[in-house]
Design a protein around this motif. Structure first.
Motif, mmCIF file in Angstrom:
data_model
loop_
_atom_site.group_PDB
_atom_site.id
_atom_site.type_symbol
_atom_site.label_atom_id
_atom_site.label_comp_id
_atom_site.label_asym_id
_atom_site.label_seq_id
_atom_site.Cartn_x
_atom_site.Cartn_y
_atom_site.Cartn_z
ATOM 1 N N TYR A 168 -8.733 5.765 57.799
ATOM 2 C CA TYR A 168 -7.492 4.832 57.601
ATOM 3 C C TYR A 168 -7.591 4.252 56.345
ATOM 4 C CZ TYR A 168 -4.769 0.755 58.861
ATOM 5 O OH TYR A 168 -3.982 -0.477 58.571
ATOM 6 N N LEU A 169 -8.734 3.379 56.321
ATOM 7 C CA LEU A 169 -8.541 2.464 54.931
ATOM 8 C C LEU A 169 -8.796 3.303 53.566
ATOM 9 C CD1 LEU A 169 -11.283 -0.036 56.482
ATOM 10 C CD2 LEU A 169 -8.726 -0.498 56.048
ATOM 11 N N ASN A 188 -7.892 -3.515 67.131
ATOM 12 C CA ASN A 188 -8.251 -3.792 68.347
ATOM 13 C C ASN A 188 -7.215 -3.519 69.498
ATOM 14 O OD1 ASN A 188 -10.897 -4.138 67.947
ATOM 15 N ND2 ASN A 188 -10.576 -6.161 67.051
ATOM 16 N N ASN A 189 -5.915 -3.906 68.912
ATOM 17 C CA ASN A 189 -4.834 -3.742 69.946
ATOM 18 C C ASN A 189 -4.431 -2.273 70.023
ATOM 19 O OD1 ASN A 189 -4.772 -6.338 70.692
ATOM 20 N ND2 ASN A 189 -3.780 -6.991 68.861
ATOM 21 N N THR A 190 -4.741 -1.586 69.392
ATOM 22 C CA THR A 190 -4.520 -0.090 69.451
ATOM 23 C C THR A 190 -5.477 0.752 69.999
ATOM 24 O OG1 THR A 190 -2.911 -0.257 67.458
ATOM 25 C CG2 THR A 190 -3.493 1.936 68.133
ATOM 26 N N GLY A 191 -4.989 1.533 71.350
ATOM 27 C CA GLY A 191 -6.322 2.217 71.917
ATOM 28 C C GLY A 191 -5.998 3.592 71.498
ATOM 29 N N GLY A 232 -0.842 -10.388 65.735
ATOM 30 C CA GLY A 232 0.334 -10.089 65.392
ATOM 31 C C GLY A 232 1.459 -10.775 65.885
ATOM 32 N N SER A 233 2.331 -10.153 66.517
ATOM 33 C CA SER A 233 3.528 -10.605 67.137
ATOM 34 C C SER A 233 3.369 -11.002 68.456
ATOM 35 C CB SER A 233 4.751 -10.132 66.632
ATOM 36 O OG SER A 233 4.783 -8.995 67.165
ATOM 37 N N SER A 234 2.088 -10.723 69.170
ATOM 38 C CA SER A 234 2.194 -10.946 70.459
ATOM 39 C C SER A 234 1.947 -12.254 71.127
ATOM 40 C CB SER A 234 0.808 -9.960 71.023
ATOM 41 O OG SER A 234 -0.404 -10.777 70.610
ATOM 42 N N ALA A 269 -2.013 6.826 63.770
ATOM 43 C CA ALA A 269 -3.073 5.694 63.734
ATOM 44 C C ALA A 269 -2.745 4.580 62.482
ATOM 45 C CB ALA A 269 -4.356 6.138 63.678
ATOM 46 N N SER A 270 -2.289 5.174 61.515
ATOM 47 C CA SER A 270 -1.947 4.358 60.393
ATOM 48 C C SER A 270 -1.000 3.307 60.668
ATOM 49 C CB SER A 270 -1.882 5.279 59.066
ATOM 50 O OG SER A 270 -1.560 4.355 58.192
ATOM 51 N N ARG A 271 0.020 3.806 61.413
ATOM 52 C CA ARG A 271 1.429 3.267 61.457
ATOM 53 C C ARG A 271 0.958 2.161 62.842
ATOM 54 N NH1 ARG A 271 4.533 4.360 66.028
ATOM 55 N NH2 ARG A 271 3.950 6.432 65.999
ATOM 56 N N LEU A 272 0.264 2.500 63.988
ATOM 57 C CA LEU A 272 -0.314 1.634 64.741
ATOM 58 C C LEU A 272 -1.193 0.495 64.411
ATOM 59 C CD1 LEU A 272 -0.226 4.133 67.844
ATOM 60 C CD2 LEU A 272 1.469 2.451 67.334
ATOM 61 N N PHE A 273 -2.192 1.032 63.828
ATOM 62 C CA PHE A 273 -3.310 -0.096 63.169
ATOM 63 C C PHE A 273 -2.547 -1.113 62.464
ATOM 64 C CE2 PHE A 273 -7.071 3.435 63.230
ATOM 65 C CZ PHE A 273 -7.143 2.915 64.728
ATOM 66 N N HIS A 274 -1.767 -0.826 61.677
ATOM 67 C CA HIS A 274 -0.935 -1.572 60.765
ATOM 68 C C HIS A 274 -0.072 -2.575 61.656
ATOM 69 C CE1 HIS A 274 0.009 -3.421 57.083
ATOM 70 N NE2 HIS A 274 0.874 -2.842 56.583
#
Lengths: 190, 190
Positions: free
Chosen positions: B57-58, B25-28, A112-114, B15-20
Motif C-alpha cells: 500500500y505504501l 488499525n481501524n480497517t480489518g 480519524g473522525s471516530s 485497502a488503499s481507500r480504507l487505510f487512508h
DNA sequence: AATTTTATAGACAGACTTGTCTATTTAAAA
DNA sequence: TTTTAAATAGACAAGTCTGTCTATAAAATT
C-alpha cells in the motif's frame, strides 16, 4: 519520598506513557490496568470509557505542554528570544521522549473522525499553540508597518509543526535546528 | 469501459481507500474482503499478511504521489515554478481526498515501531521527497554563491510538511497557500 | 477435452478488545 | 466502633481481530 499516587493518577500516568509510546489503538485497557496496578472497576469509575480517558490524556498533555513551554520562554525578555525558546523547548521535549512525535498529531492519525471529543481537543490545542507563537511574532515585529505579520507568524508556526513531524521521521534534531534558524531569520531580516 | 480488475487489484484498491480514510488499525481484513468482493484465501495468496499488504500500500502510494507531482511540475520550465507547482499539487491532492492528510505520516503514527518494513518505506518516501524539492531549490538558486542552499531547501521542505499536517488539522488550504507564498519569497529575496 | 491453476465461500482457532457485573477487602468518616 | 465509601480481583459477555484450513467452482492451459 514520592507521594503515593491514587488509582486515578496511576491510570493517567500509565495511560499517558503507553498511549504516547505504543499508540492509542495498540494499547489495551488491560495493559494499562496491569502496569498501573489498578482494578478494572476503578478505571471505569474514574473514567467512563476509553474514549473519555483519551480526552483526559489529551487535556493533561496540553497542560503539560504549555507549562513546559512557559518555563522556557519565561526566562527570556525579548519576544524574539521567547520565540527561539519555543524551538529550544521543542528540541528538548522531542529528545526527552526519544522522538515519539506529537501526542496530538499521533492521536489525530489514529482516531480519524471516530472521536469528536478528542478531535476537538486536538484542534484546540494546535489553535492555541498557533496563537501563542503568533503573539511573540507580533510583538517582535510591531512597528514594521506594512509587513504582513500574520503571514510571517503562520510561516513560523508551519516551520514549527513541520519540525515536529520531521524530527520523528528522521529521529534527529536537525529539523528543529533549521526551523529555528529560519524563524530567527524571518524575524530579523524581513 | 473499465477493465475488469483481478482480485489482487481489487484488494489493493479497496485497502488503499480504507487505510487512508479509516486508518490501518481501524480497517480489518474482513472489511477489505467484503468491499473488494474477494475471498480470504486470495488475499493471503497475493499478500502474505496484513503487514505485507501495508507495505505494498505504501509502495503504491509513493508511486502515485511522485507520478502526480511529476505531472504538475512537468509542465513548468523554471525551477522556481516547478517548486510552486509542488505546492499546487499538494493543495489539489489534499482537497481531493477531503483532508485526510498524508498516508505516510498517518501510518507512522499508527504503527510506531511495530513494523520495520513499513517504517523503512515511510522514511524512504519522505527522504526522496526532500531531495526532490531540494533539487528545484538548488537549480533556482545556483550562482548565489555564499548562500546556504541546503538550509533554504530544508526550510521549504519543512514548510511543505507543516502545510500537510496543518491542512488536515484545520481542514483548510490556508497552510498550503501560506507555505507556498513563503517558499516563493525565500527563493526570490534571499 | 482433460488437466492444472486460480478463485470462492466460509467454518474455525486462538487471541485479543471494551465494558459489565459480583463478591470481597481495605480505607475513611461518623 | 459502626457505617459508609473506595478499591480490588477476576469472571464473563459479546464482539473484534488475523490467519489457516477444507471443499467447491470457475478459468486458463496443455
Amino acid at each position: 519520598m514520592t507521594k503515593k499516587l491514587g488509582p486515578r493518577e496511576r491510570i493517567l500516568e500509565t495511560a499517558s506513557r503507553l498511549f504516547h509510546s505504543q499508540g492509542y489503538n495498540n494499547t489495551g485497557i488491560n495493559q494499562i490496568l496491569a502496569e498501573a496496578n489498578v482494578a478494572k472497576a476503578s478505571l471505569y469509575q474514574h473514567f467512563g470509557s476509553k474514549d473519555d480517558l483519551g480526552v483526559i490524556y489529551l487535556k493533561q498533555g496540553r497542560e503539560e505542554w504549555f507549562a513546559g513551554i512557559e518555563q522556557w520562554t519565561g526566562s527570556k525578555k525579548a519576544p524574539g528570544q521567547k520565540l527561539s525558546a519555543c524551538f529550544d523547548f521543542l528540541e528538548y521535549a522531542l529528545q526527552k521522549d526519544n522522538y515519539l512525535g506529537c501526542k496530538f498529531i499521533n492521536m489525530l492519525s489514529e482516531i480519524g473522525s471516530s472521536s469528536p471529543l478528542m478531535s476537538k481537543e486536538i484542534i484546540e490545542h494546535k489553535g492555541k499553540l498557533r496563537q501563542y507563537m503568533k503573539g511573540f511574532v507580533e510583538k517582535a515585529l510591531e512597528g514594521n508597518g506594512d509587513l504582513d505579520i500574520d503571514f510571517v507568524g503562520d510561516s513560523i508556526y508551519l516551520l514549527y509543526e513541520g519540525a515536529i513531524i520531521e524530527s520523528k521521521i528522521y529521529r534527529d534534531t536537525w529539523p528543529v535546528k533549521k526551523a529555528r534558524k529560519m524563524a530567527e531569520m524571518l524575524l530579523k531580516r524581513v
